[in-house]
Every structure is written in structure tokens, then in C-alpha cells.
Motif scaffolding. Sequence first.
Motif, PDB file in Angstrom:
ATOM      1  N   ARG A   1      25.707 -42.648  48.413  1.00 25.33           N
ATOM      2  CA  ARG A   1      24.683 -41.607  48.751  1.00 25.33           C
ATOM      3  C   ARG A   1      24.490 -41.842  50.442  1.00 25.33           C
ATOM      4  NH1 ARG A   1      23.478 -38.403  43.397  1.00 25.33           N
ATOM      5  NH2 ARG A   1      25.507 -39.170  42.629  1.00 25.33           N
ATOM      6  N   ALA A   2      23.376 -42.895  50.459  1.00 25.43           N
ATOM      7  CA  ALA A   2      22.708 -42.996  51.923  1.00 25.43           C
ATOM      8  C   ALA A   2      22.980 -43.023  53.294  1.00 25.43           C
ATOM      9  CB  ALA A   2      21.431 -44.290  52.346  1.00 25.43           C
ATOM     10  N   THR A   3      24.477 -43.323  53.345  1.00 25.41           N
ATOM     11  CA  THR A   3      25.564 -42.732  54.800  1.00 25.41           C
ATOM     12  C   THR A   3      25.902 -41.765  54.964  1.00 25.41           C
ATOM     13  OG1 THR A   3      26.756 -44.298  53.421  1.00 25.41           O
ATOM     14  CG2 THR A   3      25.656 -46.096  55.149  1.00 25.41           C
ATOM     15  N   LEU A   4      26.008 -40.965  54.016  1.00 22.70           N
ATOM     16  CA  LEU A   4      26.731 -39.551  53.607  1.00 22.70           C
ATOM     17  C   LEU A   4      25.765 -38.590  54.015  1.00 22.70           C
ATOM     18  CD1 LEU A   4      29.294 -38.267  53.600  1.00 22.70           C
ATOM     19  CD2 LEU A   4      28.983 -37.839  51.342  1.00 22.70           C
TER      20      LEU A   4
ATOM     21  N   VAL B   1      30.875 -27.730  50.944  1.00 25.87           N
ATOM     22  CA  VAL B   1      30.847 -28.289  49.918  1.00 25.87           C
ATOM     23  C   VAL B   1      32.191 -29.953  50.707  1.00 25.87           C
ATOM     24  CG1 VAL B   1      31.481 -28.952  47.228  1.00 25.87           C
ATOM     25  CG2 VAL B   1      30.177 -27.037  48.065  1.00 25.87           C
ATOM     26  N   LEU B   2      31.357 -31.726  50.101  1.00 25.20           N
ATOM     27  CA  LEU B   2      32.706 -32.145  49.931  1.00 25.20           C
ATOM     28  C   LEU B   2      32.554 -33.130  49.169  1.00 25.20           C
ATOM     29  CD1 LEU B   2      31.189 -35.134  51.534  1.00 25.20           C
ATOM     30  CD2 LEU B   2      30.622 -33.392  53.204  1.00 25.20           C
ATOM     31  N   THR B   3      33.962 -33.861  48.720  1.00 27.79           N
ATOM     32  CA  THR B   3      33.544 -35.175  48.181  1.00 27.79           C
ATOM     33  C   THR B   3      34.475 -36.525  48.695  1.00 27.79           C
ATOM     34  OG1 THR B   3      36.113 -34.143  47.722  1.00 27.79           O
ATOM     35  CG2 THR B   3      34.121 -33.560  46.267  1.00 27.79           C
ATOM     36  N   THR B   4      33.614 -37.201  48.766  1.00 29.91           N
ATOM     37  CA  THR B   4      34.447 -38.828  48.220  1.00 29.91           C
ATOM     38  C   THR B   4      34.043 -38.908  48.184  1.00 29.91           C
ATOM     39  OG1 THR B   4      33.998 -39.871  50.973  1.00 29.91           O
ATOM     40  CG2 THR B   4      32.463 -39.546  50.529  1.00 29.91           C
TER      41      THR B   4
ATOM     42  N   ASP C   1      31.854 -42.712  40.510  1.00 32.24           N
ATOM     43  CA  ASP C   1      32.735 -43.377  41.653  1.00 32.24           C
ATOM     44  C   ASP C   1      33.075 -41.922  43.022  1.00 32.24           C
ATOM     45  OD1 ASP C   1      34.635 -42.910  40.582  1.00 32.24           O
ATOM     46  OD2 ASP C   1      36.349 -44.672  41.439  1.00 32.24           O
ATOM     47  N   ILE C   2      32.495 -41.244  42.264  1.00 36.29           N
ATOM     48  CA  ILE C   2      33.174 -40.252  43.899  1.00 36.29           C
ATOM     49  C   ILE C   2      31.654 -39.397  43.588  1.00 36.29           C
ATOM     50  CG2 ILE C   2      34.651 -38.305  44.207  1.00 36.29           C
ATOM     51  CD1 ILE C   2      36.767 -39.057  42.834  1.00 36.29           C
ATOM     52  N   VAL C   3      31.424 -39.060  44.653  1.00 37.27           N
ATOM     53  CA  VAL C   3      30.398 -37.491  44.849  1.00 37.27           C
ATOM     54  C   VAL C   3      30.853 -36.244  45.663  1.00 37.27           C
ATOM     55  CG1 VAL C   3      30.019 -38.381  47.411  1.00 37.27           C
ATOM     56  CG2 VAL C   3      27.692 -37.805  45.546  1.00 37.27           C
ATOM     57  N   ARG C   4      29.851 -35.516  44.952  1.00 34.10           N
ATOM     58  CA  ARG C   4      30.475 -33.880  46.041  1.00 34.10           C
ATOM     59  C   ARG C   4      28.465 -34.031  45.931  1.00 34.10           C
ATOM     60  NH1 ARG C   4      31.137 -29.093  41.826  1.00 34.10           N
ATOM     61  NH2 ARG C   4      33.573 -30.076  41.780  1.00 34.10           N
TER      62      ARG C   4
ATOM     63  N   GLU D   1      30.790 -37.043  40.281  1.00 29.28           N
ATOM     64  CA  GLU D   1      32.244 -37.359  40.203  1.00 29.28           C
ATOM     65  C   GLU D   1      33.228 -38.801  39.876  1.00 29.28           C
ATOM     66  OE1 GLU D   1      34.449 -34.339  41.713  1.00 29.28           O
ATOM     67  OE2 GLU D   1      32.543 -33.081  41.958  1.00 29.28           O
ATOM     68  N   GLY D   2      33.818 -38.148  39.294  1.00 28.47           N
ATOM     69  CA  GLY D   2      35.063 -40.293  38.716  1.00 28.47           C
ATOM     70  C   GLY D   2      34.998 -40.440  37.859  1.00 28.47           C
TER      71      GLY D   2
END
Length: 271
Positions: free
Chosen positions: A217-220, A185-188, A262-265, A237-238
Motif C-alpha cells: 500500500r505504501a509503494t502504491l 479505480v485500480l486493483t493489484t 492480499d489484494i487491494v482496491r 480484497e483477496g
Amino acid sequence: MSHRDCPVCGAGGPTLLFPKDGHPMVACRACGCVYVGDDPAAIDFDALYGEAYYTGGSDAVFADYVGQEAARRAHARRKLAVLRTLPPRIARSGRLLDVGCAAGFFLAEARAHYAVQGVELSTWSSAYARDRLGLPVATGTLQDARLPADHYDVVTLWDVIEHVPEPVPLLAEAARVLKPGGRLVLTTGDWGSAYAQRQGADWHLMTPPWHLTMFSRATLQQAAARAGLQVVGWRSEGVAGDGPLWRNKVALLATRMLGWGDIVRLTLTKA
């Protein structure tokens, strides 16, 4: 001026977008990843993440991370409750590894449920986690730690991957130590969010040299796939805007439900 190759797909010759705090922010022509074009080898990471980073003595970062321990531990308990109960749910027990664990506040709460291990690049904060909280935290990168393969039921990277010069090798090592069927699980920050796009260079997460890669999201997802990981679930999130209209509790809940944050988990497993 030449800039380094893309940290996600490896393509060269990125496009210069804008300068930010003395650093060139560039975009990959192949995958669209936005990142700091400087060579990270020139960065003194030990100085960058020294005591001042965690105690309020450094601009553009934490006001006082360790001084907010009670609030951060309460947030960690809420985060754990969500992770362990809502889909895509993680293992409720077993071994948990927190990469980039800082002073160890999340680990301190997680050890009520898991056998925990931390890894932290910062000499100062990893020592804090060991000496003040009695946590098993290795100093250095995840690769430096040389942890056993297929060992952890849960691996977490909370707001870490954007700080790393080479995110794909980090994710590949996290995949190696993750058990088959386990969850990473990561957030960025989500550079592809409408709010980040509106803010551009003024986005609150556009803070080089601490943040080196601005993922969409695509590059992640592309970085994860190159590391041998596949997506289990996304969560927004965010925030989606400024001011009380966007920052009250109802608006923040709606922002998450609508996927506007503007944050994704991201939750991943081995491919």
C-alpha cells in the motif's frame, strides 16, 4: 549483477531478495518496492499476452479466460454494483475507460451505464473485444491511444499495474485523461499483506514475467502521488490464508472487513 532502477521512486542499487522462475526479484533500498530486476525491454509482450494467455495454453496464468466469459461477466456486474453504490462511490453515468481491458468482459457490462472505451496491449484480446463483442478498444498502451485530456468520469485498471514496466508514467497518463473530480479505480496484489509476506516467493501472485512489480500500500500510494493522484479510499480484497478455514464465504467476508486480504482496491482522484 546489476539490476534496473526502482519503477516507483527511481532509486538504483536494489537488494536481491530471491530468484523466481528464472527472474531476480529485488527490493528498492529507498522505498521498499519489490520488482523484477531484469530489463523489461527484453520481454516480448506480444508473445507473452498472445492467444495462449487467454485460452489456457500458458502456464501460471488463466485456466481459460475466454471460456469463462459468463462467470467473468457476472463478476463484472457485481463489481459495477459495488462501485456505483458503496463509498467511495464512482459516477453512475458518463464516460468510462478501462485500461488493460483484456477481452472486454467488464466493458461489455459497463456499457449498460456508461459510454465506454477500452485500451489493451494484447493484439489478440483487443481484437476479440472488437470483433466478438463490438467494443471500442484500442490496441497498444494508454500512451499510444492518445486519448483526450480531462475526458473520462471513471478510469479503471483491474489487475493491470503489476504487469506494466513503468507504472508511474501509466498512472500519470491515466490522470491526464481523467476529468477533474473523476475517479480512477485500480486493483493489484498487496505484497505488504501478512499472507503475501508469509508465502514469500511462493505467493500465488508472484508470477514473473507477467507480474513485474509487487506493490505494498505504501509503494502504491507513492507511485500514485508521483503521478499527480491522491487517495480517496482503500478496500481489501483477496485472501488471507489457505484451506477451507480461510476460503469459505464467511472467512472471505471477514478478511475484507478486517483488511487482511492480499489484494487491494485503490480509488484515486487528481491531486
